[in-house]
Each structure stands twice: as C-alpha cells, then as structure tokens.
Design an enzyme around this catalytic site. Structure first.
Site, PDB file in Angstrom:
ATOM      1  N   ASP A  37       0.846  -1.191   0.000  1.00 54.53           N
ATOM      2  CA  ASP A  37       0.000   0.000   0.000  1.00 54.53           C
ATOM      3  C   ASP A  37       0.878   1.237   0.000  1.00 54.53           C
ATOM      4  OD1 ASP A  37      -1.876   2.125   0.886  1.00 54.53           O
ATOM      5  OD2 ASP A  37      -3.256   0.446   1.119  1.00 54.53           O
ATOM      6  N   LEU A  39      -0.125   4.094   1.002  1.00 54.63           N
ATOM      7  CA  LEU A  39      -0.616   4.949   2.089  1.00 54.63           C
ATOM      8  C   LEU A  39      -0.937   6.358   1.579  1.00 54.63           C
ATOM      9  CD1 LEU A  39       1.571   3.795   5.132  1.00 54.63           C
ATOM     10  CD2 LEU A  39      -0.680   2.978   4.400  1.00 54.63           C
ATOM     11  N   THR A 133     -15.717  -2.471 -10.089  1.00 54.41           N
ATOM     12  CA  THR A 133     -16.958  -1.824  -9.661  1.00 54.41           C
ATOM     13  C   THR A 133     -18.065  -1.982 -10.696  1.00 54.41           C
ATOM     14  OG1 THR A 133     -17.900   0.380  -9.311  1.00 54.41           O
ATOM     15  CG2 THR A 133     -15.927   0.304 -10.621  1.00 54.41           C
ATOM     16  N   ASP A 134     -19.305  -1.879 -10.246  1.00 52.51           N
ATOM     17  CA  ASP A 134     -20.428  -1.896 -11.183  1.00 52.51           C
ATOM     18  C   ASP A 134     -20.523  -0.575 -11.955  1.00 52.51           C
ATOM     19  OD1 ASP A 134     -21.324  -0.230  -9.143  1.00 52.51           O
ATOM     20  OD2 ASP A 134     -23.207  -1.310  -8.780  1.00 52.51           O
ATOM     21  N   GLU A 135     -19.763   0.438 -11.504  1.00 52.67           N
ATOM     22  CA  GLU A 135     -19.854   1.749 -12.173  1.00 52.67           C
ATOM     23  C   GLU A 135     -19.323   1.705 -13.599  1.00 52.67           C
ATOM     24  OE1 GLU A 135     -18.791   5.092  -9.711  1.00 52.67           O
ATOM     25  OE2 GLU A 135     -19.352   4.006  -7.896  1.00 52.67           O
ATOM     26  N   TYR A 158     -13.298   8.236 -12.744  1.00 52.62           N
ATOM     27  CA  TYR A 158     -13.051   7.044 -11.907  1.00 52.62           C
ATOM     28  C   TYR A 158     -13.501   5.776 -12.616  1.00 52.62           C
ATOM     29  CZ  TYR A 158     -14.201   3.412  -8.500  1.00 52.62           C
ATOM     30  OH  TYR A 158     -14.323   2.200  -7.853  1.00 52.62           O
ATOM     31  N   LYS A 162     -11.357   2.528 -14.094  1.00 55.41           N
ATOM     32  CA  LYS A 162     -11.576   1.142 -13.657  1.00 55.41           C
ATOM     33  C   LYS A 162     -11.931   0.265 -14.867  1.00 55.41           C
ATOM     34  CE  LYS A 162     -11.589  -0.382  -9.998  1.00 55.41           C
ATOM     35  NZ  LYS A 162     -10.495  -0.944  -9.150  1.00 55.41           N
ATOM     36  N   ARG A 222     -28.494   3.453  -5.456  1.00 59.64           N
ATOM     37  CA  ARG A 222     -27.332   2.572  -5.422  1.00 59.64           C
ATOM     38  C   ARG A 222     -27.760   1.259  -4.791  1.00 59.64           C
ATOM     39  NH1 ARG A 222     -26.079   6.027  -8.305  1.00 59.64           N
ATOM     40  NH2 ARG A 222     -24.251   7.378  -8.325  1.00 59.64           N
ATOM     41  N   PRO A 291     -21.614  16.469 -11.290  1.00 57.85           N
ATOM     42  CA  PRO A 291     -21.676  16.413 -12.769  1.00 57.85           C
ATOM     43  C   PRO A 291     -21.663  14.949 -13.239  1.00 57.85           C
ATOM     44  CG  PRO A 291     -19.784  17.730 -12.015  1.00 57.85           C
ATOM     45  CD  PRO A 291     -20.398  17.111 -10.802  1.00 57.85           C
TER      46      PRO A 291
HETATM   47  P1  NAD Z   1      -9.976   3.029  -0.591  1.00 58.93           P
HETATM   48  O1  NAD Z   1      -9.860   4.330  -1.280  1.00 58.93           O
HETATM   49  O2  NAD Z   1     -10.569   2.971   0.786  1.00 58.93           O
HETATM   50  O3  NAD Z   1      -8.537   2.353  -0.476  1.00 58.93           O
HETATM   51  C1  NAD Z   1      -7.625   2.324  -1.526  1.00 58.93           C
HETATM   52  C2  NAD Z   1      -6.279   1.870  -0.991  1.00 58.93           C
HETATM   53  O4  NAD Z   1      -5.356   1.826  -2.075  1.00 58.93           O
HETATM   54  C3  NAD Z   1      -5.688   2.829   0.050  1.00 58.93           C
HETATM   55  O5  NAD Z   1      -5.160   2.088   1.141  1.00 58.93           O
HETATM   56  C4  NAD Z   1      -4.582   3.545  -0.713  1.00 58.93           C
HETATM   57  O6  NAD Z   1      -3.499   3.955   0.120  1.00 58.93           O
HETATM   58  C5  NAD Z   1      -4.152   2.474  -1.699  1.00 58.93           C
HETATM   59  N1  NAD Z   1      -3.524   3.036  -2.899  1.00 58.93           N
HETATM   60  C6  NAD Z   1      -4.006   4.050  -3.675  1.00 58.93           C
HETATM   61  N2  NAD Z   1      -3.140   4.313  -4.670  1.00 58.93           N
HETATM   62  C7  NAD Z   1      -2.125   3.415  -4.542  1.00 58.93           C
HETATM   63  C8  NAD Z   1      -0.941   3.169  -5.277  1.00 58.93           C
HETATM   64  N3  NAD Z   1      -0.612   3.908  -6.361  1.00 58.93           N
HETATM   65  N4  NAD Z   1      -0.120   2.181  -4.870  1.00 58.93           N
HETATM   66  C9  NAD Z   1      -0.422   1.425  -3.771  1.00 58.93           C
HETATM   67  N5  NAD Z   1      -1.509   1.631  -3.031  1.00 58.93           N
HETATM   68  C10 NAD Z   1      -2.363   2.615  -3.412  1.00 58.93           C
HETATM   69  O7  NAD Z   1     -10.770   2.083  -1.592  1.00 58.93           O
HETATM   70  P2  NAD Z   1     -11.829   0.946  -1.281  1.00 58.93           P
HETATM   71  O8  NAD Z   1     -13.151   1.572  -1.096  1.00 58.93           O
HETATM   72  O9  NAD Z   1     -11.278   0.047  -0.235  1.00 58.93           O
HETATM   73  O10 NAD Z   1     -11.844   0.195  -2.690  1.00 58.93           O
HETATM   74  C11 NAD Z   1     -10.984  -0.912  -2.938  1.00 58.93           C
HETATM   75  C12 NAD Z   1     -11.208  -1.385  -4.360  1.00 58.93           C
HETATM   76  O11 NAD Z   1     -12.577  -1.759  -4.521  1.00 58.93           O
HETATM   77  C13 NAD Z   1     -10.913  -0.328  -5.426  1.00 58.93           C
HETATM   78  O12 NAD Z   1     -10.264  -0.948  -6.502  1.00 58.93           O
HETATM   79  C14 NAD Z   1     -12.293   0.177  -5.830  1.00 58.93           C
HETATM   80  O13 NAD Z   1     -12.294   0.602  -7.169  1.00 58.93           O
HETATM   81  C15 NAD Z   1     -13.125  -1.074  -5.648  1.00 58.93           C
HETATM   82  N6  NAD Z   1     -14.543  -0.822  -5.331  1.00 58.93           N
HETATM   83  C16 NAD Z   1     -14.893  -0.111  -4.238  1.00 58.93           C
HETATM   84  C17 NAD Z   1     -16.241   0.091  -3.950  1.00 58.93           C
HETATM   85  C18 NAD Z   1     -16.682   0.841  -2.730  1.00 58.93           C
HETATM   86  O14 NAD Z   1     -17.903   0.994  -2.525  1.00 58.93           O
HETATM   87  N7  NAD Z   1     -15.803   1.327  -1.871  1.00 58.93           N
HETATM   88  C19 NAD Z   1     -17.234  -0.434  -4.796  1.00 58.93           C
HETATM   89  C20 NAD Z   1     -16.822  -1.154  -5.919  1.00 58.93           C
HETATM   90  C21 NAD Z   1     -15.477  -1.363  -6.164  1.00 58.93           C
HETATM   91  P1  TYD Z   2     -20.418   7.740  -3.014  1.00 58.27           P
HETATM   92  O1  TYD Z   2     -20.377   7.209  -1.616  1.00 58.27           O
HETATM   93  O2  TYD Z   2     -19.464   8.822  -3.381  1.00 58.27           O
HETATM   94  O3  TYD Z   2     -20.280   6.475  -3.985  1.00 58.27           O
HETATM   95  P2  TYD Z   2     -20.430   6.403  -5.604  1.00 58.27           P
HETATM   96  O4  TYD Z   2     -20.377   7.754  -6.168  1.00 58.27           O
HETATM   97  O5  TYD Z   2     -19.219   5.595  -5.978  1.00 58.27           O
HETATM   98  O6  TYD Z   2     -21.724   5.691  -5.840  1.00 58.27           O
HETATM   99  O7  TYD Z   2     -21.877   8.282  -3.310  1.00 58.27           O
HETATM  100  C1  TYD Z   2     -23.016   7.442  -3.194  1.00 58.27           C
HETATM  101  C2  TYD Z   2     -24.220   8.221  -3.629  1.00 58.27           C
HETATM  102  O8  TYD Z   2     -24.443   9.287  -2.692  1.00 58.27           O
HETATM  103  C3  TYD Z   2     -24.049   8.912  -4.980  1.00 58.27           C
HETATM  104  O9  TYD Z   2     -25.295   8.894  -5.658  1.00 58.27           O
HETATM  105  C4  TYD Z   2     -23.667  10.347  -4.635  1.00 58.27           C
HETATM  106  C5  TYD Z   2     -24.388  10.572  -3.324  1.00 58.27           C
HETATM  107  N1  TYD Z   2     -23.733  11.498  -2.369  1.00 58.27           N
HETATM  108  C6  TYD Z   2     -24.450  12.548  -1.822  1.00 58.27           C
HETATM  109  O10 TYD Z   2     -25.639  12.764  -2.131  1.00 58.27           O
HETATM  110  N2  TYD Z   2     -23.811  13.366  -0.929  1.00 58.27           N
HETATM  111  C7  TYD Z   2     -22.505  13.198  -0.573  1.00 58.27           C
HETATM  112  O11 TYD Z   2     -21.968  13.990   0.238  1.00 58.27           O
HETATM  113  C8  TYD Z   2     -21.798  12.097  -1.136  1.00 58.27           C
HETATM  114  C9  TYD Z   2     -20.353  11.861  -0.775  1.00 58.27           C
HETATM  115  C10 TYD Z   2     -22.455  11.263  -2.023  1.00 58.27           C
END
Ligand code: NAD
Ligand code: TYD
Length: 353
Positions: A37, A39, A133-135, A158, A162, A222, A291
């Site tokens: 990581d 960090l 991600t599903d995005e 983003y 991905k 979502r 946006p």
């Molecule tokens: P997060 O942002 O909480 O954590 C990302 C981690 O990656 C951090 O510890 C950061 O330090 C590390 N990192 C970032 N850039 C780096 C680099 N260049 N080299 C090494 N480490 C690096 O993310 P998360 O929410 O835990 O998501 C993890 C994965 O799951 C991601 O690939 C994200 O696209 C995917 N994902 C997340 C969600 C969600 O709801 N959080 C949903 C679908 C998919």
């Molecule tokens: P988010 O947690 O950023 O996840 P993602 O954009 O990857 O789905 O946002 C979840 C949903 O909540 C998204 O429709 C945007 C909305 N949102 C708000 O309405 N207010 C906020 O402050 C944030 C961070 C997100």
C-alpha cells in the site's frame, strides 16, 4: 486452490483491510499475506491494528506505489508472490471529477505493472483477482439490472479508469493465458470506510450536528453491499470462480440516497438522541448535483449465486445498524482520520468555490 504468498494491494484501505481481517481470521488460509500500500490519504495502517502482532510472519506490510514497477518487482521476487488480490485504486468519484490524473496512473498504469509482473512469474503464478466496480456499466433507468453481459459505458473519470483496468486484466487472460478473475461489485459500506463516501460522511456529520449534503434531488439509487459479505464473495470467487471470467457481486439492497440519509438520522436519534431532542432529518441539505451523476445502479448477482452458492448475509437494515454502532464505538479511529488530509478535502469540497 493452493496459494502460499498472496499479495493484497491497497490492504490499508477500506475494503482491502476488511479483506485481510477476514482472510486471516475466518477462512483457514494457511499462507502469507503481503500487503502493499502506498498509504495515500485513504490508506490507514490503523485499520489493521493488531494483525502484525497476532499473525507474525504470516503478515507482511510493504509501503510501495504500484506504479513503481522496479519496487514492485522486488516485492514479487522477495516474497515469491504466487497470487494477487488487487484492491489498490483511487476510489472516490468526486475526487476523480476534480483531479483525474492520479486515477489514470494508479488505476490503469498500476494495474498494468501488476499484470506484467504476474505474467513474468509464468507457471509460478496461480491467480490475479481484480476487484472492480459496477460503475463501469454506466447508469440504469428505472428498471433492469447489470449482468456480466452488460456493455461497458463508464461515465466518470473514476469508472473509466476502472473500466480500462478491467479490459487490461481480461486481455492478459486472452493473450497470455494469465489466470485472472474479475469481480464487479456495488457500493460497499461498513467499518473502516473513509468518511468522504456517503454513509460514513452522513453518520459523522449527523453525530456532530453538521449539515447532511444530499446531491441533486436525492433520488439516485445505489445497491448497497456490506463489506464483509463482499470479502466473503471475493474469497469464494478466488477459490473456485472460472478463470478468465467476471462475477457481479451485489447486496440485494437498492436504496435511494435520501432514504439512506433519513434512515441514518432516525437510527442515530434512537441510539443517541441529539441534545435538544431535535430530529436529525432537519440537518438534511440539498446541494448542487454531481456532474454526470449516474442515476441508478442495480446488480444481478445470479451467476455468482448459481455457480458458487454465494449470497449476501446482511440486509441493509442489519448492516447499517452494525455500521453506525462501529462508528460510534471507534472514536479514536475517527480522530486519527480527521487529523489528516480529510479536513482539507472537506474544506475544499464544501467550502466556498
Ligand atoms: P480506498 O480508497 O478505501 O482504499 C484504496 C487503498 O489503495 C488505500 O489504502 C490507498 O493507500 C491504496 N492506494 C491508492 N493508490 C495506490 C498506489 N498507487 N499504490 C499502492 N496503493 C495505493 O478504496 P476501497 O473503497 O477500499 O476500494 C478498494 C477497491 O474496490 C478499489 O479498486 C475500488 O475501485 C473497488 N470498489 C470499491 C467500492 C466501494 O464501494 N468502496 C465499490 C466497488 C469497487
Ligand atoms: P459515493 O459514496 O461517493 O459512492 P459512488 O459515487 O461511488 O456511488 O456516493 C453514493 C451516492 O451518494 C451517490 O449517488 C452520490 C451521493 N452522495 C451525496 O448525495 N452526498 C454526498 O456527500 C456524497 C459523498 C455522495
């Protein structure tokens, strides 16, 4: 499947750290985890407090940028890495809209580096699990679900980054026969999530009596997946998911944002009434929309359920209670987060333009 040295990238982030807790404590995995990581602001070693002490040399941490091919190459060979579970990414849509560059480097170039290093290990390498991600599928209308066959149509920097990484992973299987598997999941929530994402942001702001910024009309939808269910799904796919395949992972919990925010307000009012007895719903503030804001995501995880027998254990009602309790009980973790870059982000994002 026999993995001896599993590299987990992004293991100090939200999902990666939950995954490391889960694999070491709950799966019977007997090998070693090498957590790599960089960090960034989102990586927090506190998420893995006690893991090093408890698991000794079965857990290694290496601070490294996945974009550093030389440094990563050394870790692959020093630890004889035979599998990767790849979480490391820039993960927040709003940040990608403001400053996309790091998303391109980490999510695309970083993934490319890992694929090259995995490929170089040839038959010593057994699995590259790519967490996505599903995005990548874009936005749905009122009806329908994303399946594994839905065409890619990413709408934010983003999700585009991905999508690019997913295509690279798939291509390394088709071209070089690399044993890969890709999972595309919905929005995660649960312990250790950085409070820039909807659910932890709303919990912390509501506790402190701050405004709850809801984008647009609040009717965006979502699907919500409790993070431990996600970890279990990934582990299941790693064990027996078809190589070269993709699996959708969902939580069976489609919700409008405004409904979630109201639920958080009501649950907090129940367990921690505000001093003046005020309803926290009064804090809800509709703000300018994001946006390109995707309207609706919904996941069909029938393939994973039918082929591998996985289904989420947590309902949204049970998962959100657990999550709120965790944030109320972990004040030191929150203080730690708040002392860093988080405050700068909040000031930039919600301050004057
Ligand atoms: P997060 O942002 O909480 O954590 C990302 C981690 O990656 C951090 O510890 C950061 O330090 C590390 N990192 C970032 N850039 C780096 C680099 N260049 N080299 C090494 N480490 C690096 O993310 P998360 O929410 O835990 O998501 C993890 C994965 O799951 C991601 O690939 C994200 O696209 C995917 N994902 C997340 C969600 C969600 O709801 N959080 C949903 C679908 C998919
Ligand atoms: P988010 O947690 O950023 O996840 P993602 O954009 O990857 O789905 O946002 C979840 C949903 O909540 C998204 O429709 C945007 C909305 N949102 C708000 O309405 N207010 C906020 O402050 C944030 C961070 C997100």
């Amino acid at each position: 499947m026999n993995i001896n040295n599993l590299m987990v990238t992004g293991g100090c982030g939200f999902i990666g750290s939950n995954f490391i807790h889960y694999v070491l404590k709950e799966t019977g995995f007997a090998g070693r985890i090498i957590n790599v990581d960089k960090l960034t602001y989102a990586g927090n070693p506190e998420n893995l407090k006690g893991i090093g002490e408890r698991f000794g040399n079965r857990y290694v941490f290496q601070k490294m940028d996945i974009c550093d091919a030389g440094g990563m190459g050394k870790i692959f060979s020093d630890y004889n890495v035979d599998a990767v579970c790849h979480f490391a990414a820039e993960s927040h849509v709003d940040r990608s809209i403001k400053r996309p560059e790091s998303f391109i480097y980490t999510n695309i170039i970083g993934t490319f580096n890992l694929l090259e290093l995995a490929r170089a290990r040839a038959d010593k390498f057994v699995l590259f699990h790519h967490v996505s991600t599903d995005e990548v599928f874009g936005s749905l209308g009122d009806a329908g679900y994303f399946t594994e066959e839905t065409p890619y149509r990413p709408n934010s920097p983003y999700s585009a980054s991905k999508a690019a990484s997913d295509h690279l992973v798939r291509a390394y299987h088709e071209t070089y026969g690399l044993p890969v598997v890709i999972s595309n999941c919905s929005n995660n929530y649960g312990p250790y999530q950085f409070p820039e994402k909807l659910i932890p942001l709303m919990i912390l702001n509501a506790v402190e009596g701050k405004p709850l910024p809801v984008y647009g009309d609040g009717r965006n939808v979502r699907d919500w997946l409790y993070v431990k269910d996600h970890c279990e799904a990934i582990w299941t796919i790693m064990q027996s998911g078809e190589r070269g395949g993709t699996f959708n992972i969902g939580g069976n919990s489609e919700m409008e944002n405004i409904v979630i925010v109201e639920m958080i307000c009501d649950l907090l009012d129940e367990v921690l009434p505000s001093p003046a007895g005020m309803s926290r719903r009064k804090l809800i503030t509709f703000v300018k929309d994001r946006p390109g804001h995707d309207r609706r995501y919904a996941i069909d995880f029938g393939k994973l359920q039918k082929q591998l027998g996985w289904a989420p254990r947590e309902s949204f009602a049970s998962g959100i209670r657990k999550t709120i309790t965790w944030y109320l009980e972990n004040k030191a973790w929150i203080e730690n987060i708040r002392s860093g870059e988080y405050q700068t982000w909040i000031d930039e994002h919600y301050g004057e333009d």
